[in-house]
Design an enzyme around this catalytic site. Structure first.
Site, PDB file in Angstrom:
ATOM      1  N   SER A 135       0.792  -1.222   0.000  1.00 48.65           N
ATOM      2  CA  SER A 135       0.000   0.000   0.000  1.00 48.65           C
ATOM      3  C   SER A 135       0.828   1.278   0.000  1.00 48.65           C
ATOM      4  O   SER A 135       0.339   2.320  -0.417  1.00 48.65           O
ATOM      5  CB  SER A 135      -0.951   0.003   1.200  1.00 48.65           C
ATOM      6  N   HIS A 178      -5.425  -3.777  -2.079  1.00 46.44           N
ATOM      7  CA  HIS A 178      -5.124  -2.813  -3.149  1.00 46.44           C
ATOM      8  C   HIS A 178      -5.015  -3.478  -4.518  1.00 46.44           C
ATOM      9  O   HIS A 178      -4.669  -2.822  -5.498  1.00 46.44           O
ATOM     10  CB  HIS A 178      -3.829  -2.056  -2.845  1.00 46.44           C
ATOM     11  N   LYS A 212     -12.260  -0.350  -0.784  1.00 46.32           N
ATOM     12  CA  LYS A 212     -11.408   0.411  -1.701  1.00 46.32           C
ATOM     13  C   LYS A 212     -12.047   0.411  -3.091  1.00 46.32           C
ATOM     14  O   LYS A 212     -13.027   1.105  -3.294  1.00 46.32           O
ATOM     15  CB  LYS A 212      -9.988  -0.151  -1.646  1.00 46.32           C
TER      16      LYS A 212
HETATM   17  C1  LIG Z   1      -6.651  -0.938   3.477  1.00 51.88           C
HETATM   18  C2  LIG Z   1      -6.084  -2.257   3.779  1.00 51.88           C
HETATM   19  C3  LIG Z   1      -6.688  -3.106   4.703  1.00 51.88           C
HETATM   20  C4  LIG Z   1      -7.873  -2.658   5.516  1.00 51.88           C
HETATM   21  O1  LIG Z   1      -9.041  -2.652   4.774  1.00 51.88           O
HETATM   22  P1  LIG Z   1     -10.314  -1.895   5.396  1.00 51.88           P
HETATM   23  O2  LIG Z   1     -11.457  -2.485   4.663  1.00 51.88           O
HETATM   24  O3  LIG Z   1     -10.118  -0.452   5.165  1.00 51.88           O
HETATM   25  O4  LIG Z   1     -10.343  -2.235   6.849  1.00 51.88           O
HETATM   26  C5  LIG Z   1      -6.158  -4.359   4.881  1.00 51.88           C
HETATM   27  N1  LIG Z   1      -5.068  -4.772   4.212  1.00 51.88           N
HETATM   28  C6  LIG Z   1      -4.435  -3.977   3.322  1.00 51.88           C
HETATM   29  C7  LIG Z   1      -3.237  -4.488   2.593  1.00 51.88           C
HETATM   30  C8  LIG Z   1      -4.917  -2.688   3.089  1.00 51.88           C
HETATM   31  O5  LIG Z   1      -4.293  -1.901   2.220  1.00 51.88           O
END
Ligand SMILES: *Cc1c(COP(=O)(O)O)cnc(C)c1O
Length: 405
Positions: A183, A211, A242
């Site tokens: 990320s 992601h 996301k």
């Molecule tokens: C954003 C993210 C999460 C968390 O996801 P949410 O639905 O926002 O809790 C978990 N793992 C990774 C790699 C992320 O980038």
């Protein structure tokens, strides 16, 4: 002031001194290609709304209809209050989309990782984890009593050594865990090499595609599809927050995995499930991902255009291979200053510094989406160039014809 608040204030002052105290930015608009902040419209390079689904009419309509049909909330945890059929429908759709036997949804990607790592691994087991994995994986590992075997970021020789150690230590289950797309840097995990090494040691692989879903693979199916590794990755974690544009997390894998999480995944057992509106919007999002592949195509066109623009201007974009493009400037305070300058020039992109990234790796992280126009991206590039000039940041423009070191 109470003793607690005095003590908290001392810690906060420390953050301020280190330039790490950042007030929340308040938006008066949806998370779109542009956002309204303090009465001004800014180009938004901060959201994870990769495909623009957050404001898609089909998702909004599905959410509204679900409130009418099912109510505002889901009532309690699913193992106690019963599970609404709309939850099961979403899980069937996710499993079909990911090509797995089953899936289970959780409140967020964060809790999905806690559920899996805490639910699947016990004291006799081992977790083998990339050092740059997401905080939710790190927190999930903290919840287990499993032995911990870290390997440096993407270092496959080190991964092999950790696997050897885990086997030498007589561990029962061995689980290799990696982000699909990292990320902070936007680089892609070397999943084929990870799977090969894991298979050689009888270890299972878990990939967190937060992601990667919506971004990699056919229709955004994620990194397993991208690399053609169907059937060789036991656990695929994803987020619905996301690219999918709503909220939530899921785990896709075998029926045994789903049953295990229903019985042992603590966030599943002790926290209430999604409201129906969220579930319905997620189902609509899968429909859109399947029927509007041009969104994913535009996302990649935009990402390539923007990344190329930044490197041509001479910015250091690290090892990014995806629409996450870091602009690495060094110390955290430089990153924050660049972010502030960009804001003045109509661009919303957050600075990120230590401890989220290494001390000399402070950056402004940008994410383009499918809904940005080329005109918006070019305006943003101009703002980057002007901001760097205003701050006297050193740039290393790519000279036509010259070979890159
Ligand atoms: C954003 C993210 C999460 C968390 O996801 P949410 O639905 O926002 O809790 C978990 N793992 C990774 C790699 C992320 O980038």
């Amino acid at each position: 002031m109470s003793d607690l608040d005095t003590s908290l204030r001392a810690d906060l002052d420390q953050l301020r001194q280190e330039g790490r105290f950042r007030p929340l930015v308040v938006l008066d608009s949806p998370q779109d290609a542009e956002v309204l902040i303090g009465g001004r419209r800014l180009i938004n390079l901060s959201s994870n709304n990769y495909l623009g689904l957050n404001t898609h009419p089909r998702l909004k309509q599905a959410a509204i209809e679900a409130v009418r049909a099912w109510g505002a909330g889901s009532g309690a945890v699913r193992s106690i209050a019963g599970t609404q059929s709309i939850h099961e429908e979403l899980e069937a759709r996710l499993a079909a989309f990911k090509g797995t036997a089953a899936s289970l949804t959780l409140q967020s990607g964060y809790t999905a990782n806690l559920a899996v790592l805490g639910g699947v691994l016990g004291e006799q087991d081992a977790v083998v984890s990339d050092a740059l994995n997401h905080a939710s994986i790190i927190d999930g590992i903290r919840l287990t009593k499993a032995g911990r075997y870290l390997f440096p970021h993407r270092d496959m020789d080190a991964l092999q050594q950790r696997l050897e150690e885990a086997r030498r230590d007589g561990r029962r289950r061995v689980l290799v865990v990696t982000d699909g797309v990292f990320s902070m840097d936007g680089d892609i995990a070397p999943l084929p090499a990870i799977v090969e090494r894991a298979e050689a040691f009888g270890a299972a692989v878990m990939v967190d595609d937060a992601h990667a879903s919506g971004v990699l693979g056919r229709n955004g199916r994620g990194s397993v599809d991208h690399f053609g590794l169907e059937g060789r990755v036991a656990i695929q974690v994803g987020t619905l927050s996301k690219a999918v544009g709503v909220l939530g997390g899921y785990v896709a894998g075998s029926q045994e995995l789903r049953d295990t999480l229903i019985h042992l995944g603590r966030p599943f057992l002790f926290s209430t499930s999604h409201p129906p509106a969220v579930v319905a919007a997620c189902i609509a999002a899968i429909d859109v991902m399947e029927s509007e592949p041009e969104r994913q195509q535009r996302l990649w066109e935009n990402a390539r255009h923007f990344k190329e623009g930044l490197t041509t201007l001479g910015f250091n974009c690290g090892h990014s291979e995806t629409p996450i493009t870091p602009v690495i400037v060094g110390e955290a305070r430089h990153a924050m200053a660049l972010s502030d300058q960009l804001r003045e020039r109509g661009v919303f992109a957050q600075g990120i510094g230590y401890p989220t990234v290494a001390r000399d790796q402070g950056r402004v992280r940008t994410i383009v989406t499918s809904t940005h126009t080329k005109e918006q991206l070019d305006r943003a590039l101009e703002a980057f160039a002007d901001s760097a000039r205003a701050l006297g940041l050193p740039l290393h423009p790519v000279v036509a014809g010259a070979s890159q070191a």
